[in-house]
Design a protein around this motif. Sequence first.
Motif, PDB file in Angstrom:
ATOM      1  N   ILE A 191      -3.261   6.633  -2.335  1.00  0.00           N
ATOM      2  CA  ILE A 191      -4.026   5.905  -1.461  1.00  0.00           C
ATOM      3  C   ILE A 191      -4.922   6.470  -0.232  1.00  0.00           C
ATOM      4  O   ILE A 191      -5.786   5.413   0.063  1.00  0.00           O
ATOM      5  CB  ILE A 191      -3.024   4.699  -1.605  1.00  0.00           C
ATOM      6  CG1 ILE A 191      -2.133   3.830  -2.849  1.00  0.00           C
ATOM      7  CG2 ILE A 191      -3.917   3.632  -0.439  1.00  0.00           C
ATOM      8  CD1 ILE A 191      -1.987   3.411  -2.804  1.00  0.00           C
ATOM      9  N   PHE A 192      -3.929   6.853   0.813  1.00  0.00           N
ATOM     10  CA  PHE A 192      -4.354   7.035   2.259  1.00  0.00           C
ATOM     11  C   PHE A 192      -5.146   7.723   1.869  1.00  0.00           C
ATOM     12  O   PHE A 192      -6.423   8.285   2.133  1.00  0.00           O
ATOM     13  CB  PHE A 192      -2.996   7.843   2.779  1.00  0.00           C
ATOM     14  CG  PHE A 192      -3.179   8.454   3.921  1.00  0.00           C
ATOM     15  CD1 PHE A 192      -3.527   7.162   4.901  1.00  0.00           C
ATOM     16  CD2 PHE A 192      -3.784   9.716   3.789  1.00  0.00           C
ATOM     17  CE1 PHE A 192      -3.631   7.981   6.446  1.00  0.00           C
ATOM     18  CE2 PHE A 192      -4.453  10.080   5.701  1.00  0.00           C
ATOM     19  CZ  PHE A 192      -4.107   9.577   6.799  1.00  0.00           C
ATOM     20  N   ASP A 193      -4.997   9.153   1.250  1.00  0.00           N
ATOM     21  CA  ASP A 193      -6.587   9.754   1.008  1.00  0.00           C
ATOM     22  C   ASP A 193      -7.514   9.282   0.375  1.00  0.00           C
ATOM     23  O   ASP A 193      -8.696   9.916   1.053  1.00  0.00           O
ATOM     24  CB  ASP A 193      -6.141  11.567  -0.391  1.00  0.00           C
ATOM     25  CG  ASP A 193      -4.781  12.219   0.714  1.00  0.00           C
ATOM     26  OD1 ASP A 193      -4.998  11.818   1.418  1.00  0.00           O
ATOM     27  OD2 ASP A 193      -4.036  12.628  -0.270  1.00  0.00           O
ATOM     28  N   THR A 194      -7.804   8.357  -0.458  1.00  0.00           N
ATOM     29  CA  THR A 194      -8.752   7.549  -1.298  1.00  0.00           C
ATOM     30  C   THR A 194      -9.592   6.468  -0.139  1.00  0.00           C
ATOM     31  O   THR A 194     -10.425   7.268  -0.184  1.00  0.00           O
ATOM     32  CB  THR A 194      -7.702   6.881  -2.342  1.00  0.00           C
ATOM     33  OG1 THR A 194      -7.611   7.769  -3.683  1.00  0.00           O
ATOM     34  CG2 THR A 194      -9.543   5.942  -3.259  1.00  0.00           C
ATOM     35  N   LEU A 195      -8.841   6.269   0.651  1.00  0.00           N
ATOM     36  CA  LEU A 195      -8.798   5.108   1.738  1.00  0.00           C
ATOM     37  C   LEU A 195      -9.664   6.448   2.935  1.00  0.00           C
ATOM     38  O   LEU A 195     -11.098   6.602   3.397  1.00  0.00           O
ATOM     39  CB  LEU A 195      -8.058   4.709   2.016  1.00  0.00           C
ATOM     40  CG  LEU A 195      -7.663   3.282   1.525  1.00  0.00           C
ATOM     41  CD1 LEU A 195      -6.481   2.680   2.339  1.00  0.00           C
ATOM     42  CD2 LEU A 195      -9.294   2.099   1.208  1.00  0.00           C
ATOM     43  N   GLU A 196      -8.808   7.225   3.162  1.00  0.00           N
ATOM     44  CA  GLU A 196      -9.610   8.197   4.172  1.00  0.00           C
ATOM     45  C   GLU A 196     -10.679   9.354   4.096  1.00  0.00           C
ATOM     46  O   GLU A 196     -11.557   9.417   4.865  1.00  0.00           O
ATOM     47  CB  GLU A 196      -8.634   9.093   4.512  1.00  0.00           C
ATOM     48  CG  GLU A 196      -8.781  10.512   5.994  1.00  0.00           C
ATOM     49  CD  GLU A 196      -9.119   9.596   7.592  1.00  0.00           C
ATOM     50  OE1 GLU A 196      -9.046   9.917   7.798  1.00  0.00           O
ATOM     51  OE2 GLU A 196      -7.891   8.256   7.425  1.00  0.00           O
ATOM     52  N   LEU A 212     -12.750  -2.794  -3.652  1.00  0.00           N
ATOM     53  CA  LEU A 212     -12.226  -3.510  -4.288  1.00  0.00           C
ATOM     54  C   LEU A 212     -11.263  -3.098  -5.420  1.00  0.00           C
ATOM     55  O   LEU A 212     -10.026  -3.790  -5.608  1.00  0.00           O
ATOM     56  CB  LEU A 212     -13.385  -4.066  -4.501  1.00  0.00           C
ATOM     57  CG  LEU A 212     -14.298  -5.241  -3.765  1.00  0.00           C
ATOM     58  CD1 LEU A 212     -16.093  -5.168  -4.514  1.00  0.00           C
ATOM     59  CD2 LEU A 212     -13.484  -6.662  -3.298  1.00  0.00           C
ATOM     60  N   GLU A 213     -11.480  -2.347  -6.075  1.00  0.00           N
ATOM     61  CA  GLU A 213     -10.202  -1.574  -6.778  1.00  0.00           C
ATOM     62  C   GLU A 213      -9.053  -1.421  -6.265  1.00  0.00           C
ATOM     63  O   GLU A 213      -7.681  -1.934  -6.876  1.00  0.00           O
ATOM     64  CB  GLU A 213     -11.153  -0.241  -7.089  1.00  0.00           C
ATOM     65  CG  GLU A 213     -10.346   0.056  -8.414  1.00  0.00           C
ATOM     66  CD  GLU A 213     -10.369   1.497  -8.953  1.00  0.00           C
ATOM     67  OE1 GLU A 213     -10.162   2.116 -10.225  1.00  0.00           O
ATOM     68  OE2 GLU A 213     -11.381   2.193  -8.623  1.00  0.00           O
ATOM     69  N   MET A 214      -8.966  -0.888  -4.992  1.00  0.00           N
ATOM     70  CA  MET A 214      -7.629  -0.950  -3.796  1.00  0.00           C
ATOM     71  C   MET A 214      -7.115  -1.641  -4.091  1.00  0.00           C
ATOM     72  O   MET A 214      -6.170  -2.203  -4.031  1.00  0.00           O
ATOM     73  CB  MET A 214      -8.147   0.550  -3.015  1.00  0.00           C
ATOM     74  CG  MET A 214      -6.786   0.408  -2.851  1.00  0.00           C
ATOM     75  SD  MET A 214      -5.930   2.151  -3.347  1.00  0.00           S
ATOM     76  CE  MET A 214      -7.052   3.708  -2.834  1.00  0.00           C
ATOM     77  N   THR A 220       0.814  -1.120   0.045  1.00  0.00           N
ATOM     78  CA  THR A 220      -0.456   0.244   0.108  1.00  0.00           C
ATOM     79  C   THR A 220       0.903   0.713   0.127  1.00  0.00           C
ATOM     80  O   THR A 220       0.537   1.836   0.042  1.00  0.00           O
ATOM     81  CB  THR A 220      -0.812   0.124   1.066  1.00  0.00           C
ATOM     82  OG1 THR A 220      -0.475  -0.045   2.551  1.00  0.00           O
ATOM     83  CG2 THR A 220      -2.170  -1.318   0.969  1.00  0.00           C
ATOM     84  N   ARG A 221       1.841   1.063  -0.320  1.00  0.00           N
ATOM     85  CA  ARG A 221       3.311   2.143  -0.309  1.00  0.00           C
ATOM     86  C   ARG A 221       3.011   3.246  -1.585  1.00  0.00           C
ATOM     87  O   ARG A 221       3.850   3.947  -1.619  1.00  0.00           O
ATOM     88  CB  ARG A 221       4.524   2.001   0.248  1.00  0.00           C
ATOM     89  CG  ARG A 221       4.486   1.491   1.876  1.00  0.00           C
ATOM     90  CD  ARG A 221       4.064   2.817   2.813  1.00  0.00           C
ATOM     91  NE  ARG A 221       4.345   2.158   4.052  1.00  0.00           N
ATOM     92  CZ  ARG A 221       4.625   3.186   4.941  1.00  0.00           C
ATOM     93  NH1 ARG A 221       5.810   4.110   4.778  1.00  0.00           N
ATOM     94  NH2 ARG A 221       4.741   2.725   6.206  1.00  0.00           N
ATOM     95  N   GLY A 222       2.368   2.491  -1.970  1.00  0.00           N
ATOM     96  CA  GLY A 222       2.331   3.480  -4.135  1.00  0.00           C
ATOM     97  C   GLY A 222       2.395   2.236  -4.987  1.00  0.00           C
ATOM     98  O   GLY A 222       2.812   0.743  -4.821  1.00  0.00           O
ATOM     99  N   THR A 223       1.450   2.357  -5.915  1.00  0.00           N
ATOM    100  CA  THR A 223       0.912   2.015  -7.191  1.00  0.00           C
ATOM    101  C   THR A 223       1.755   2.573  -8.274  1.00  0.00           C
ATOM    102  O   THR A 223       2.014   3.362  -8.326  1.00  0.00           O
ATOM    103  CB  THR A 223      -0.338   1.152  -7.469  1.00  0.00           C
ATOM    104  OG1 THR A 223      -0.985   2.138  -7.884  1.00  0.00           O
ATOM    105  CG2 THR A 223      -0.268   0.590  -5.907  1.00  0.00           C
ATOM    106  N   GLN A 224       1.429   1.710  -9.466  1.00  0.00           N
ATOM    107  CA  GLN A 224       1.920   2.011 -10.570  1.00  0.00           C
ATOM    108  C   GLN A 224       1.196   3.200 -11.115  1.00  0.00           C
ATOM    109  O   GLN A 224       0.968   3.956 -12.109  1.00  0.00           O
ATOM    110  CB  GLN A 224       1.853   1.173 -11.720  1.00  0.00           C
ATOM    111  CG  GLN A 224       2.395  -0.024 -11.911  1.00  0.00           C
ATOM    112  CD  GLN A 224       2.177  -1.400 -12.803  1.00  0.00           C
ATOM    113  OE1 GLN A 224       2.276  -0.779 -13.390  1.00  0.00           O
ATOM    114  NE2 GLN A 224       3.047  -2.322 -12.306  1.00  0.00           N
ATOM    115  N   GLY A 245     -13.513   7.001   4.405  1.00  0.00           N
ATOM    116  CA  GLY A 245     -14.118   6.564   5.699  1.00  0.00           C
ATOM    117  C   GLY A 245     -13.704   4.913   6.050  1.00  0.00           C
ATOM    118  O   GLY A 245     -14.235   4.502   6.785  1.00  0.00           O
ATOM    119  N   ALA A 246     -12.637   4.744   5.572  1.00  0.00           N
ATOM    120  CA  ALA A 246     -11.797   2.546   4.852  1.00  0.00           C
ATOM    121  C   ALA A 246     -10.926   2.780   4.715  1.00  0.00           C
ATOM    122  O   ALA A 246      -9.910   3.410   5.604  1.00  0.00           O
ATOM    123  CB  ALA A 246     -12.568   2.449   3.435  1.00  0.00           C
ATOM    124  N   SER A 247     -10.518   1.364   5.030  1.00  0.00           N
ATOM    125  CA  SER A 247      -9.582   1.153   5.849  1.00  0.00           C
ATOM    126  C   SER A 247      -8.943  -0.520   4.988  1.00  0.00           C
ATOM    127  O   SER A 247     -10.340  -0.570   4.005  1.00  0.00           O
ATOM    128  CB  SER A 247      -8.864   1.106   7.305  1.00  0.00           C
ATOM    129  OG  SER A 247      -9.949  -0.463   7.307  1.00  0.00           O
TER     130      SER A 247
END
Length: 434
Positions: free
Chosen positions: A81-86, A116-118, A70-74, A89-91
């Motif tokens: 990633i963090f902002d999308t989840l935050e 699921l996409e993440m 989760t530290r970076g994708t292509q 309110g997801a984890s």
Amino acid sequence: MNGRASPAVLHTLPGADDIQRFELENGITLMMRCNPFSPSVVMSGFLPAGSQYDPPEKLGLAYLTALALTRGTQRRNFQQIFDTLETAGASLGFAGSVHTVSFGGRCLVEDLPMLLEMLSEVLIQPAFPTDQVERLRVQHLTGLAIRAQDTAEMASLVFDEVLFDGHPYGKPEDGYPHTIQNIQREDLLDFHDQFYSPAGMVLAIVGGIEPAQVAEWVHHYLGSWKTQTTPAGVDYPNLSPPAQDIRRHVSIEGKSQTDLVMGTIGPRRTDPDFFPAILGNNILGQMGMMGRIGEVIREKHGLAYYAAANLVASTAAGSWEVSAGVEPQNLQRAIDLIRREITHFTREPVTEVELADSKANLIGRLPLALESNSGVAGALLNIERYGLGLDYYRRYPTIIEKVSREEVLETARRYLNGSGMVIVSAGPDWSNEP
């Protein structure tokens, strides 16, 4: 005391009539259970990419690879990633173990496609950015330095090293400082390319879902994941209990407490002995104030801050062990008393009252463990991991009820009546220790 669960309670447990199970063409197994009263969803799963595949000189590679996903994708960096989840309110998080890399996440029902996409993105397209890998390495080395000063952690680590000598279970999946230093970014990329595959992956989704819709989403985001190779299976060596006591002490100065772990080989999770062993272990060192051992060591003699017996039953092997935290000068006396209780446990059957209480305790805990979406998701994964059958939790009370005093005694004798034990303590040196 009657531990039987009522028909109404049994029907609330997961069963073949309300668990949806699908197999995708690429080898992913999807398991679902609808909780119509929940506005949220829990997603849990695993794939067989654990530390069993680590090179000895790079132990911790599978663990570090999992943390770095989760530290970076292509497509997205760590902050995105963090902002999308935050924002939702997801984890979503990952962890490594010997057999598998596990993951878990949660979100509102309407955000499940995003989650699921993440999941798909971090599993299939991780980038392992150099700066993030180095940051993880530093953080992990700090954690290992803290571990080296933790008496309970070190006693447990060395106990596993000695009991499971020459076996993957004897090596800490998070590695050692010198093996973590050997790992480079290219190692993470190679490990991911070689061992991350949809074949053998299990995904459990529980909450206020429509299973048919969720199956479509899973197919959309994960169904096209293909790999060229499937990781080979690992042959685990057979283990024998120690022929005589093996004693180790880990010297950690400046501590006021010594932690103790002593025990031997136990049953595997799928062994027939597992249920008599878990009932007996409950009596020996779990129930109430930690069973007979807690009663004698902690309550009667006041020798321990804690004392308990634990049955650790996994896929390829297991351990049956007792742990305690004592003042250094009381260590040998605590060992002697624990040994005496174990000897008594292997010579005389448990009482009818003890067995009935243990059965009621185990059966009564089950509905509580499955009250939450996360509890049910974990149960679905256990069903698949150990091949227990979709109706396992409905059958569980009957399985427990059938265990007899004689079976508990026979099982205790089989595993705890050997000629030796591994005995590991960690804490300050004490002149009266043997």
